[in-house]
Scaffold this active site. Structure first.
Site, PDB file in Angstrom:
ATOM      1  N   ARG A  36       2.178   0.151   9.039  1.00  0.00           N
ATOM      2  CA  ARG A  36       2.644  -0.772   8.005  1.00  0.00           C
ATOM      3  C   ARG A  36       4.158  -0.892   8.085  1.00  0.00           C
ATOM      4  O   ARG A  36       4.856   0.099   8.228  1.00  0.00           O
ATOM      5  CB  ARG A  36       2.212  -0.294   6.617  1.00  0.00           C
ATOM      6  CG  ARG A  36       0.699  -0.335   6.446  1.00  0.00           C
ATOM      7  CD  ARG A  36       0.251   0.040   5.071  1.00  0.00           C
ATOM      8  NE  ARG A  36      -1.213   0.079   5.005  1.00  0.00           N
ATOM      9  CZ  ARG A  36      -1.908   0.496   3.951  1.00  0.00           C
ATOM     10  NH1 ARG A  36      -1.277   0.925   2.883  1.00  0.00           N
ATOM     11  NH2 ARG A  36      -3.230   0.495   3.976  1.00  0.00           N
TER      12      ARG A  36
ATOM     13  N   ARG B 250       5.744   7.340   2.111  1.00  0.00           N
ATOM     14  CA  ARG B 250       5.730   5.913   2.470  1.00  0.00           C
ATOM     15  C   ARG B 250       6.288   5.786   3.884  1.00  0.00           C
ATOM     16  O   ARG B 250       7.509   5.819   4.085  1.00  0.00           O
ATOM     17  CB  ARG B 250       6.579   5.112   1.478  1.00  0.00           C
ATOM     18  CG  ARG B 250       6.393   3.595   1.598  1.00  0.00           C
ATOM     19  CD  ARG B 250       7.417   2.863   0.745  1.00  0.00           C
ATOM     20  NE  ARG B 250       7.176   3.057  -0.673  1.00  0.00           N
ATOM     21  CZ  ARG B 250       6.451   2.253  -1.437  1.00  0.00           C
ATOM     22  NH1 ARG B 250       5.864   1.204  -0.912  1.00  0.00           N
ATOM     23  NH2 ARG B 250       6.308   2.502  -2.721  1.00  0.00           N
TER      24      ARG B 250
ATOM     25  N   GLU C 195      -0.426   7.120  -5.775  1.00  0.00           N
ATOM     26  CA  GLU C 195      -1.702   6.678  -5.229  1.00  0.00           C
ATOM     27  C   GLU C 195      -2.087   7.456  -3.967  1.00  0.00           C
ATOM     28  O   GLU C 195      -1.307   7.573  -3.031  1.00  0.00           O
ATOM     29  CB  GLU C 195      -1.629   5.185  -4.880  1.00  0.00           C
ATOM     30  CG  GLU C 195      -2.902   4.640  -4.236  1.00  0.00           C
ATOM     31  CD  GLU C 195      -2.666   3.363  -3.455  1.00  0.00           C
ATOM     32  OE1 GLU C 195      -3.340   3.163  -2.431  1.00  0.00           O
ATOM     33  OE2 GLU C 195      -1.789   2.574  -3.861  1.00  0.00           O
TER      34      GLU C 195
ATOM     35  N   SER D 283      -7.461   3.999  -2.639  1.00  0.00           N
ATOM     36  CA  SER D 283      -7.819   2.745  -3.310  1.00  0.00           C
ATOM     37  C   SER D 283      -9.209   2.355  -2.822  1.00  0.00           C
ATOM     38  O   SER D 283      -9.569   2.632  -1.678  1.00  0.00           O
ATOM     39  CB  SER D 283      -6.804   1.635  -3.008  1.00  0.00           C
ATOM     40  OG  SER D 283      -6.804   1.328  -1.634  1.00  0.00           O
TER      41      SER D 283
ATOM     42  N   ARG E 287      -1.101  10.833   3.620  1.00  0.00           N
ATOM     43  CA  ARG E 287      -0.375  10.929   2.348  1.00  0.00           C
ATOM     44  C   ARG E 287      -0.903  12.044   1.463  1.00  0.00           C
ATOM     45  O   ARG E 287      -0.164  12.602   0.641  1.00  0.00           O
ATOM     46  CB  ARG E 287      -0.473   9.581   1.625  1.00  0.00           C
ATOM     47  CG  ARG E 287       0.178   9.558   0.277  1.00  0.00           C
ATOM     48  CD  ARG E 287       0.025   8.215  -0.407  1.00  0.00           C
ATOM     49  NE  ARG E 287       0.980   7.257   0.092  1.00  0.00           N
ATOM     50  CZ  ARG E 287       1.389   6.182  -0.593  1.00  0.00           C
ATOM     51  NH1 ARG E 287       0.895   5.951  -1.798  1.00  0.00           N
ATOM     52  NH2 ARG E 287       2.262   5.345  -0.082  1.00  0.00           N
TER      53      ARG E 287
END
Length: 422
Positions: A260, A275, A347, A350, A387
């Site tokens: 990403r 991140r 988070e 998801s 993460r």
């Protein structure tokens, strides 16, 4: 894309969805108009083509002395048919362009609003309490010799890292635990491609508002995926699925490296591995009958919660607001774990119910009892990712700088119970 029949029958429902997302309501009227123009153009074209076919038979049966004049009329009619076909094609293209700008229709009870307007459904576990000043995961990783950010930056730039020794083994253990549980729940493992064609990326809804997050290889016209959801959705593109006679869904667990760009996140979470541009992830993906989608959604969330509970993490489950949903999601539940040094929830997973949106774009169908075909529903959800190490390390740290390994991971690490500082 959205169901064209729903657009015709219940445009106000789609407008309400757009309002809940904070998106344009006017685009719905544009789509309704484009659909009407498309259908009118198709009707005109088909009527002219039918007239042409009938006239062709008349020409074939006509006396020889009348054929020359009739042939001229047939040529003029053919020109009209060709023009009508071009008009119908243009109208179809216009409709597709407009309707593809409309994201999936959110489910009726999804909260309206933006990122901060989620609804907390439940909070599970107890926040870890320390009798000492806890270290953040970056400091822990360095002192334990398991995360090397400095060399990651040296080799690849900001937001890159190395996992070393027990850091690498801990991630593999976490992913393996998730994979074993996925298999036990009927998911077939797949190691997926991480480069996909534009039509696959677009079909899953990642080339709209999220295009800035995606890496593209221009010379090859391929995209690096930010989740194996993309490849897993494209796996059955242009197919008619045959569901098992037991009624079970078709389920896959995709293990892949993900990429990403993190565009627009300058200055956010620069420290550590929360991140980053590259990470590993195990993604659950389900193809189900549309009426089974909501039950499957709850099933995926339950699997995620079981993982987090067994890892000893404190977390909350939130119902994400419409304005914070991705293009394809009709509803999304996030699970956020408590990160002690940040004093907040972040988070970790998801899980999205994409209803029939992706299947319509990728032409994935099943055969109904009537023999006709209809689009399936698709869902996706994270079962393990890099993460998670952030919450695991910070939650289970001890005063001497060591970290207790959650019991469920120990069989994957030769029974090791504690990671000691170097």
């Amino acid at each position: 894309m959205i169901d064209p029949q729903l657009l015709r029958d219940e445009p106000d429902l789609i407008k309400a969805s757009q309002a809940a997302r904070g998106a344009s309501v006017d685009v719905v009227d544009q789509a309704v108009a484009a659909d009407a123009a498309r259908r009118s153009a198709i009707t005109s074209f088909e009527a002219l083509r039918a007239e042409q076919n009938a006239f062709g038979k008349t020409v074939a049966k006509a006396p020889k002395d009348e054929k020359a004049a009739l042939v001229q009329q047939a040529q003029a009619l053919a020109a009209k048919v060709k023009a009508a076909q071009a008009t119908a094609t243009a109208a179809e293209d216009t409709f597709n362009s407009v309707v593809r700008a409309i994201p999936n229709v959110v489910l009726p009870d999804v909260p309206a609003g933006g990122e901060d307007d989620f609804v907390t459904l439940r909070t599970v576990g107890t926040k870890p309490a320390f009798t000492f000043e806890p270290k953040d995961h970056a400091d822990l990783g360095e002192s334990l010799g398991i995360i090397d950010i400095a060399r990651g930056v040296k080799v690849s730039g900001s937001r890159f890292y190395f996992l070393r020794g027990m850091g690498a083994r801990l991630e593999i253990a976490l992913m393996s635990l998730g994979l074993d549980r996925a298999v036990a729940h009927g998911f077939e493992p797949l190691i997926t491609p991480t480069l996909v064609r534009p039509e696959t990326m677009a079909g899953t809804g990642f080339l709209g508002e999220h295009a800035a997050e995606v890496y593209r290889l221009e010379a090859d016209d391929l995209y690096l995926t930010g989740t194996s959801e993309v490849a897993l959705a494209g796996y059955h593109a242009d197919e008619i699925l045959q569901f098992p006679e037991s009624g079970e869904s078709i389920r896959y667990a995709g293990w892949s490296t993900c990429y990403r760009r993190e565009a627009g996140s300058a200055g956010k979470d620069n420290r550590g591995i929360l991140r980053v541009h590259q990470f590993n992830k195990l993604e659950m993906f389900s193809y189900v009958l549309p009426e089974q989608a909501e039950a499957e959604h709850q099933r995926l969330v339950a699997m995620q919660e079981s993982m987090l509970q067994d890892l000893g993490l404190h977390y909350r489950v939130i119902d994400v607001a419409g304005g914070d949903l991705g293009t394809s999601a009709a509803r999304k539940y996030d699970i956020e774990a408590w990160v002690p040094t940040q004093g907040t929830y972040r988070e970790l997973t998801s899980t999205s119910n994409c209803t029939t949106f992706q299947a319509r774009r990728l032409d994935i169908r099943y055969r109904t009892e009537s023999g006709k075909t209809a689009p399936v529903a698709t869902l996706n959800g994270t079962l393990a990712t890099t993460r998670w190490l952030v919450a695991i390390l910070e939650t289970h740290q001890q005063e001497d700088g060591s970290v207790v390994i959650p019991e469920v991971l120990r069989p994957y690490l030769g029974g090791l119970e504690v990671i000691e500082p170097r």
